[in-house]
Write an enzyme that holds these catalytic residues in place. Sequence first.
Site, PDB file in Angstrom:
ATOM      1  N   SER A 185      45.665  56.759 -39.307  1.00  0.00           N
ATOM      2  CA  SER A 185      45.001  55.719 -38.544  1.00  0.00           C
ATOM      3  C   SER A 185      45.544  54.341 -38.950  1.00  0.00           C
ATOM      4  O   SER A 185      46.734  54.085 -38.795  1.00  0.00           O
ATOM      5  CB  SER A 185      43.479  55.825 -38.738  1.00  0.00           C
ATOM      6  OG  SER A 185      42.795  55.024 -37.807  1.00  0.00           O
ATOM      7  N   HIS A 282      41.514  62.580 -33.382  1.00  0.00           N
ATOM      8  CA  HIS A 282      41.940  61.543 -34.330  1.00  0.00           C
ATOM      9  C   HIS A 282      41.425  61.859 -35.730  1.00  0.00           C
ATOM     10  O   HIS A 282      42.178  61.801 -36.706  1.00  0.00           O
ATOM     11  CB  HIS A 282      41.407  60.186 -33.858  1.00  0.00           C
ATOM     12  CG  HIS A 282      41.884  59.028 -34.660  1.00  0.00           C
ATOM     13  ND1 HIS A 282      43.096  58.418 -34.441  1.00  0.00           N
ATOM     14  CD2 HIS A 282      41.314  58.358 -35.690  1.00  0.00           C
ATOM     15  CE1 HIS A 282      43.257  57.416 -35.291  1.00  0.00           C
ATOM     16  NE2 HIS A 282      42.190  57.359 -36.060  1.00  0.00           N
TER      17      HIS A 282
END
Length: 316
Positions: A185, A282
Amino acid sequence: MNHPLCSKICESISSQLTALFLIFICAANSYARPDMRPLGPNIADKGSAFYSFSITKFDSTDGQRHYQVWTAVPKKAPPEEGFPVLYMLDGNAVMDRLSDGFLKELSSHTPPVIIIIGYQTPLPFDLHARAYDYTPSGNGKVKDMHGRIGGGSINFRHLIEESIAPRVERNIRINTTNRGIWGHSYGGLFVLDSWLYSSFFHSFYSASPSLDNDNNMMKKIMSVPRSAIRNKRLYLMEGDGDEKKTRGGTPSEILKDVQNMISTLSTEGISASYQLYPGLTHGSMFNASLQWALLNISEDKGICEKDESPSLPCKK
């Protein structure tokens, strides 16, 4: 005057829309906000049969951020050229996910020394500190979508290379030509930024980088002098299990752009690979990518062939 039946229908539709709105908000929050419950004992606290752990503490030069760094050294003799070494960001969450079973699997190869950089907090993430440390600088004061101050990647990279690394690598036989860094991320964004500007690392593992928080990153990558990245290896990993896949099941525009970028780099002789993890969100990319990066550097394999499974280490 409204008919009673029409009023009931309108009330029903309004209730359904409200429910759908709440579901959407919850889904969005589940993506944007990680589990922030305090962590329990990790593998360093419990002890490992395959790795020895030590802890070192550091402070940022401005005294605003405080780091806890775990150094994990294999309990076996180093190879003649020294151990490979992998630096890992979001260290608190990484430590929470490492198991002795996985460390045993690493030890069956050429296990790396693992430098796990976290923060002095009982939580899995220090959201404000990581937003500052992991995001590249821009014009003026940089803030993310949550209003957190960013733009400190240069300072953080200097801290790693000039303070953390010399201290934690001391007295360990390290293969400095096989030094890597992994991040997810915002951490993945930091890895990309380091790939462009740092010669300290040689393998760069960028998992689900937050490219939506830095619209200029892909432009920087395509415009950087190729001599600056030619002797480095980039592994960019993405999942398509959340908003990065369209309703029709095809990759979103951002994934297509990333694929095209990596393809262009590869045709120019740059050691870069793109790996898609079908169905992984994610958040779930955190675990999958950190394990893959550790296995990859322990086997020192280079770039995967295009037809190999992205969920498994590359073949030799």
